[in-house]
Design a protein around this motif. Structure first.
Motif, PDB file in Angstrom:
ATOM      1  N   VAL A 177     -49.275  31.972   9.645  1.00  0.00           N
ATOM      2  CA  VAL A 177     -50.062  31.216  10.624  1.00  0.00           C
ATOM      3  C   VAL A 177     -49.214  30.061  11.155  1.00  0.00           C
ATOM      4  O   VAL A 177     -48.309  29.553  10.484  1.00  0.00           O
ATOM      5  CB  VAL A 177     -51.380  30.632  10.044  1.00  0.00           C
ATOM      6  N   HIS A 178     -49.495  29.694  12.398  1.00  0.00           N
ATOM      7  CA  HIS A 178     -48.956  28.474  12.988  1.00  0.00           C
ATOM      8  C   HIS A 178     -50.140  27.699  13.549  1.00  0.00           C
ATOM      9  O   HIS A 178     -51.224  28.251  13.715  1.00  0.00           O
ATOM     10  CB  HIS A 178     -47.961  28.792  14.108  1.00  0.00           C
ATOM     11  N   ALA A 179     -49.920  26.439  13.865  1.00  0.00           N
ATOM     12  CA  ALA A 179     -51.007  25.641  14.423  1.00  0.00           C
ATOM     13  C   ALA A 179     -50.446  24.569  15.335  1.00  0.00           C
ATOM     14  O   ALA A 179     -49.343  24.077  15.125  1.00  0.00           O
ATOM     15  CB  ALA A 179     -51.816  25.001  13.298  1.00  0.00           C
ATOM     16  N   SER A 180     -51.202  24.255  16.351  1.00  0.00           N
ATOM     17  CA  SER A 180     -50.829  23.130  17.216  1.00  0.00           C
ATOM     18  C   SER A 180     -52.011  22.189  17.274  1.00  0.00           C
ATOM     19  O   SER A 180     -53.114  22.549  16.891  1.00  0.00           O
ATOM     20  CB  SER A 180     -50.478  23.620  18.615  1.00  0.00           C
ATOM     21  N   SER A 181     -51.763  20.987  17.773  1.00  0.00           N
ATOM     22  CA  SER A 181     -52.833  19.993  17.784  1.00  0.00           C
ATOM     23  C   SER A 181     -53.933  20.418  18.736  1.00  0.00           C
ATOM     24  O   SER A 181     -53.692  20.984  19.784  1.00  0.00           O
ATOM     25  CB  SER A 181     -52.280  18.634  18.195  1.00  0.00           C
ATOM     26  N   GLY A 182     -55.145  20.175  18.349  1.00  0.00           N
ATOM     27  CA  GLY A 182     -56.286  20.557  19.177  1.00  0.00           C
ATOM     28  C   GLY A 182     -56.872  19.352  19.882  1.00  0.00           C
ATOM     29  O   GLY A 182     -56.307  18.263  19.814  1.00  0.00           O
ATOM     30  N   THR A 183     -58.010  19.536  20.553  1.00  0.00           N
ATOM     31  CA  THR A 183     -58.533  18.455  21.381  1.00  0.00           C
ATOM     32  C   THR A 183     -59.221  17.359  20.582  1.00  0.00           C
ATOM     33  O   THR A 183     -59.309  16.248  21.038  1.00  0.00           O
ATOM     34  CB  THR A 183     -59.535  18.993  22.414  1.00  0.00           C
ATOM     35  N   THR A 184     -59.718  17.649  19.420  1.00  0.00           N
ATOM     36  CA  THR A 184     -60.409  16.574  18.698  1.00  0.00           C
ATOM     37  C   THR A 184     -59.980  16.501  17.240  1.00  0.00           C
ATOM     38  O   THR A 184     -60.774  16.207  16.374  1.00  0.00           O
ATOM     39  CB  THR A 184     -61.933  16.771  18.729  1.00  0.00           C
ATOM     40  N   GLY A 185     -58.712  16.758  17.005  1.00  0.00           N
ATOM     41  CA  GLY A 185     -58.235  16.613  15.643  1.00  0.00           C
ATOM     42  C   GLY A 185     -58.114  17.946  14.929  1.00  0.00           C
ATOM     43  O   GLY A 185     -57.239  18.134  14.110  1.00  0.00           O
ATOM     44  N   ARG A 186     -59.016  18.874  15.246  1.00  0.00           N
ATOM     45  CA  ARG A 186     -58.888  20.196  14.646  1.00  0.00           C
ATOM     46  C   ARG A 186     -57.730  20.920  15.310  1.00  0.00           C
ATOM     47  O   ARG A 186     -57.697  21.039  16.532  1.00  0.00           O
ATOM     48  CB  ARG A 186     -60.141  21.016  14.925  1.00  0.00           C
ATOM     49  N   PRO A 187     -56.805  21.441  14.513  1.00  0.00           N
ATOM     50  CA  PRO A 187     -55.697  22.146  15.150  1.00  0.00           C
ATOM     51  C   PRO A 187     -56.133  23.507  15.701  1.00  0.00           C
ATOM     52  O   PRO A 187     -57.156  24.042  15.314  1.00  0.00           O
ATOM     53  CB  PRO A 187     -54.682  22.312  14.021  1.00  0.00           C
ATOM     54  N   THR A 188     -55.343  24.027  16.634  1.00  0.00           N
ATOM     55  CA  THR A 188     -55.542  25.378  17.134  1.00  0.00           C
ATOM     56  C   THR A 188     -54.697  26.298  16.261  1.00  0.00           C
ATOM     57  O   THR A 188     -53.488  26.143  16.192  1.00  0.00           O
ATOM     58  CB  THR A 188     -55.071  25.472  18.594  1.00  0.00           C
ATOM     59  N   VAL A 189     -55.356  27.230  15.591  1.00  0.00           N
ATOM     60  CA  VAL A 189     -54.660  28.059  14.603  1.00  0.00           C
ATOM     61  C   VAL A 189     -54.409  29.459  15.171  1.00  0.00           C
ATOM     62  O   VAL A 189     -55.295  30.049  15.780  1.00  0.00           O
ATOM     63  CB  VAL A 189     -55.494  28.185  13.314  1.00  0.00           C
ATOM     64  N   VAL A 190     -53.206  29.969  14.978  1.00  0.00           N
ATOM     65  CA  VAL A 190     -52.903  31.336  15.387  1.00  0.00           C
ATOM     66  C   VAL A 190     -52.310  32.097  14.209  1.00  0.00           C
ATOM     67  O   VAL A 190     -51.648  31.515  13.348  1.00  0.00           O
ATOM     68  CB  VAL A 190     -51.922  31.367  16.588  1.00  0.00           C
ATOM     69  N   HIS A 216     -64.068  28.575  16.789  1.00  0.00           N
ATOM     70  CA  HIS A 216     -63.950  29.609  15.767  1.00  0.00           C
ATOM     71  C   HIS A 216     -62.899  29.248  14.725  1.00  0.00           C
ATOM     72  O   HIS A 216     -62.299  30.110  14.109  1.00  0.00           O
ATOM     73  CB  HIS A 216     -63.644  30.958  16.415  1.00  0.00           C
ATOM     74  N   TYR A 217     -62.662  27.939  14.580  1.00  0.00           N
ATOM     75  CA  TYR A 217     -61.694  27.426  13.614  1.00  0.00           C
ATOM     76  C   TYR A 217     -62.061  27.850  12.199  1.00  0.00           C
ATOM     77  O   TYR A 217     -63.237  27.778  11.860  1.00  0.00           O
ATOM     78  CB  TYR A 217     -61.654  25.909  13.729  1.00  0.00           C
ATOM     79  N   PRO A 218     -61.143  28.255  11.333  1.00  0.00           N
ATOM     80  CA  PRO A 218     -59.734  28.435  11.683  1.00  0.00           C
ATOM     81  C   PRO A 218     -59.377  29.866  12.108  1.00  0.00           C
ATOM     82  O   PRO A 218     -58.532  30.049  12.958  1.00  0.00           O
ATOM     83  CB  PRO A 218     -59.013  28.090  10.378  1.00  0.00           C
ATOM     84  N   LYS A 270     -50.398  41.799  21.103  1.00  0.00           N
ATOM     85  CA  LYS A 270     -50.603  41.056  19.863  1.00  0.00           C
ATOM     86  C   LYS A 270     -51.744  41.648  19.041  1.00  0.00           C
ATOM     87  O   LYS A 270     -52.748  42.091  19.581  1.00  0.00           O
ATOM     88  CB  LYS A 270     -50.890  39.581  20.174  1.00  0.00           C
ATOM     89  N   GLU A 271     -51.570  41.609  17.722  1.00  0.00           N
ATOM     90  CA  GLU A 271     -52.574  42.147  16.805  1.00  0.00           C
ATOM     91  C   GLU A 271     -53.393  41.050  16.123  1.00  0.00           C
ATOM     92  O   GLU A 271     -54.584  41.165  15.939  1.00  0.00           O
ATOM     93  CB  GLU A 271     -51.890  42.973  15.703  1.00  0.00           C
ATOM     94  N   GLY A 272     -52.725  39.990  15.710  1.00  0.00           N
ATOM     95  CA  GLY A 272     -53.376  38.944  14.918  1.00  0.00           C
ATOM     96  C   GLY A 272     -54.454  38.238  15.704  1.00  0.00           C
ATOM     97  O   GLY A 272     -55.608  38.159  15.291  1.00  0.00           O
ATOM     98  N   ILE A 273     -54.066  37.704  16.858  1.00  0.00           N
ATOM     99  CA  ILE A 273     -55.021  36.981  17.683  1.00  0.00           C
ATOM    100  C   ILE A 273     -54.724  37.253  19.157  1.00  0.00           C
ATOM    101  O   ILE A 273     -54.168  36.420  19.854  1.00  0.00           O
ATOM    102  CB  ILE A 273     -55.054  35.469  17.314  1.00  0.00           C
ATOM    103  N   PRO A 274     -55.090  38.449  19.622  1.00  0.00           N
ATOM    104  CA  PRO A 274     -54.894  38.741  21.042  1.00  0.00           C
ATOM    105  C   PRO A 274     -55.880  37.916  21.862  1.00  0.00           C
ATOM    106  O   PRO A 274     -57.027  37.744  21.444  1.00  0.00           O
ATOM    107  CB  PRO A 274     -55.204  40.242  21.161  1.00  0.00           C
ATOM    108  N   LEU A 275     -55.422  37.375  22.981  1.00  0.00           N
ATOM    109  CA  LEU A 275     -56.306  36.561  23.807  1.00  0.00           C
ATOM    110  C   LEU A 275     -56.373  37.149  25.208  1.00  0.00           C
ATOM    111  O   LEU A 275     -55.353  37.513  25.786  1.00  0.00           O
ATOM    112  CB  LEU A 275     -55.802  35.111  23.877  1.00  0.00           C
ATOM    113  N   LEU A 276     -57.586  37.256  25.740  1.00  0.00           N
ATOM    114  CA  LEU A 276     -57.771  37.756  27.098  1.00  0.00           C
ATOM    115  C   LEU A 276     -57.982  36.588  28.040  1.00  0.00           C
ATOM    116  O   LEU A 276     -58.819  35.727  27.793  1.00  0.00           O
ATOM    117  CB  LEU A 276     -58.974  38.694  27.152  1.00  0.00           C
TER     118      LEU A 276
END
Lengths: 142, 432
Positions: free
Chosen positions: B87-100, B71-73, B289-295
């Motif tokens: 927003v912040h981001a960390s490195s993802g598994t195939t080059g696409r960062p994980t965006v929060v 679901h990037y970004p 969390k409001e922006g990107i809550p994760l279950l």
């Protein structure tokens, strides 16, 4: 003339060169000339052999990274100034040399292996200016 | 001192009540705002009202890094972009960062949890906190920064690197708390020695160390060299960043801010919930969390939970130092590295399957990454300069994609061992 040179990727580890020479020796392939170019942790072995295609498939079977590279081989007089005369011609015609190696065959002649950046143009230049090389009784054989 | 005694020392029943109310509310919100989540829940026949208490949590489907990537970004955000303030981001598994993404309230929550963790580590208003985590897309720097300001201590936002200046400022500004990766702390100690500065000349009393795994031995070494209390902090950007959990001065496990982030331990193979105290994969549900809550987000970190009350007085559940990963992610100097990222970089350059081996070592105090690449025909050139150029290109592509330096070695085909036809991709020689 254009010849097939066999190029092999080697790591800088003891025994690797000998592995190649052993494989070729066991198959009865003689190495006419060779050189090694090296960097800090790997090198490339370049060889002139009588049957390059056979050497290629043999080394591939033994999982070496190997390829055939076209090079120009010529025979030159074995005396001071001969190589310089050749290189002067090449540089006057702006032929760049990627690498070159040579060895003496006997008192009279030496063999020079040249890998120019543009092999066809290099060959053409050498053909065109053959007369300049062949001064006096010297013999350059392409 | 305890920053939020009501929460941090709540009874188990009180905590469960808080978690249950917040969880139920979060599930409602996510169900109605994120189509991806809704269809996931519908697939297993769940409606939001099925989740009434924290005991119902295991009914919920898991969330993975893969979901974030698909679901990037911003596809997993629960609020419109007008509500997102950072927003912040960390490195993802195939080059696409994980965006929060964070709403204003999320940033306040983050500052609150970081403040709690700083206080756990013994930091007070009169302290001077030097933040040597990187500032930027990485959550480390800004996360600790706002937590420090929220506490009312003084922050020195120096960011990472520039070691001599770090030490200079420690001396000149009277830094009492340093926040950085544990390996960088040891590097600081070394450079200090080179500069002829003794830790006795400094005022350091605590270090907040995280973003990479470290051992008890490393703790002893850091404490012995820098004369401070070395505190372990844990976090990941998907959950919020640093401040998910942190050790108190007892140094007996990291207290999880579980009123915000509900932890579970599962078996990474069967995905079944494990009993308290068992070793398994840590899973978090964020319930404020409001922006990107994760279950039920699978962290892939392996650890244990301890629900005993701590000697410090806090009842917040404690997690052990992470024992490893349930995937193949490596953490190199604080940077997340997946072997598959290296693979896709090599693939882009060659179009055929590359054979490679990553070797991780700890030389001195810094992690080093060596990459062996087999020179198959697609890479081979007769000219040394081409091979050197290839090596430089691999090095710089990895550096720019992953942000981590790597020593690339070209090796002969079949140098890299294959077991049952499958090549081994990673050798980790670090003794943690």
């Amino acid at each position: 003339m254009i010849n097939k040179q066999v190029s092999v990727f080697l790591e800088n580890k003891s025994g690797r060169l000998n592995e190649v020479t052993r494989i070729l020796g066991d198959a009865g392939i003689n190495i006419s000339a060779f050189s090694i170019a090296d960097s800090s942790d790997f090198g490339v072995l370049r060889m002139i052999v009588p049957d390059p295609d056979k050497a290629l498939s043999l080394l591939k079977d033994h999982l070496f990274s190997v390829q055939i590279t076209p090079v120009i081989i010529l025979t030159s007089p074995n005396k001071p100034g001969a190589l310089s005369r050749l290189l002067t011609i090449l540089s006057e015609d702006n032929i760049f040399i990627e690498y070159i190696y040579a060895f003496s065959m006997n008192e009279n002649s030496a063999v020079i292996v040249i890998r120019p950046s543009d092999i066809d143009r290099c060959l053409r230049v050498l053909e065109e200016r053959k007369d300049e090389l062949l001064s006096k009784d010297d013999k350059y054989i392409l | 001192m305890i920053w939020n005694e009501t929460i941090e020392c709540a009874t188990r029943e009180e905590m469960k009540e808080i978690q249950s109310v917040r969880l139920a509310e979060t599930v409602q919100r996510i169900y109605h705002n994120v189509p991806g989540y809704r269809s996931k829940m519908q697939k297993v026949g769940l409606v939001p009202s099925d989740i009434q208490s924290v005991d119902d949590i295991s009914k919920l489907p898991f969330t993975t890094k893969e979901d974030l990537r698909n679901h990037y970004p911003f596809g997993m955000f629960t609020v419109p972009m007008s509500e997102i303030v950072r927003v912040h981001a960390s490195s993802g598994t195939t080059g696409r960062p994980t965006v929060v993404g964070y709403t204003r309230k999320d940033l306040n929550t983050w500052a609150e949890v970081v403040t709690r963790t700083l206080v756990m580590a013994g930091v007070q208003r009169n302290d001077v906190v030097q933040v040597a985590y990187g500032y930027g897309l990485f959550t480390g720097g800004l996360g600790i920064h706002y937590g420090t300001e929220n506490l009312g201590a003084t922050v020195i936002p120096i960011s990472g690197g520039n070691t001599q200046k770090q030490i200079q400022l420690m001396q000149d500004f009277g830094t009492t708390v340093i926040a950085c990766t544990p390996s960088y702390a040891l590097h600081l100690a070394e450079v200090m020695t080179d500069m002829g500065i003794s830790p006795h000349d400094l005022k350091l009393k605590a270090g907040i160390f995280g973003a990479e795994p470290w051992s008890e031995n490393m703790r002893k070494e850091i404490e012995g060299k820098l004369y401070l209390k070395a505190i372990d902090i844990y976090g990941l950007s998907e959950v919020i960043g640093p401040g998910v959990s942190c050790e108190c001065e007892c140094q007996t496990g990291m207290h999880i801010n579980e009123d915000h982030f509900i932890p579970e331990i599962i078996d990474p193979e069967t995905l079944q919930l494990l009993a308290p105290g068992e070793l398994g994969e840590l899973v978090f549900s964020t319930v404020t969390k409001e922006g990107i809550p994760l279950l039920r987000y699978r962290t892939r970190d392996l650890t244990r939970l301890n629900y005993e009350k701590c000697a410090c007085g806090r009842t917040l559940v404690r997690m052990e130092k992470c024992k490893g990963r349930s995937d193949d992610m490596l953490i190199i100097r604080g940077v997340n590295v997946f072997p598959s990222q290296i693979e896709s970089i090599l693939l882009e350059m060659s179009e055929t399957e590359p054979h490679y081996l990553l070797i991780v070592e700890r030389e001195g105090n810094l992690d080093t990454l060596r990459l062996l690449v087999e020179v198959q025909e697609q890479f081979f050139s007769d000219e040394i300069k081409m091979l050197e150029a290839l090596r430089k290109k691999i090095t710089s592509n990895i550096q720019s994609t992953l942000g981590v330096s790597v020593d690339v070695r070209l090796v002969e085909p079949r140098t890299i061992e294959r077991t049952a036809g499958k090549a081994k991709r990673v050798i980790d020689n670090r003794k943690l």
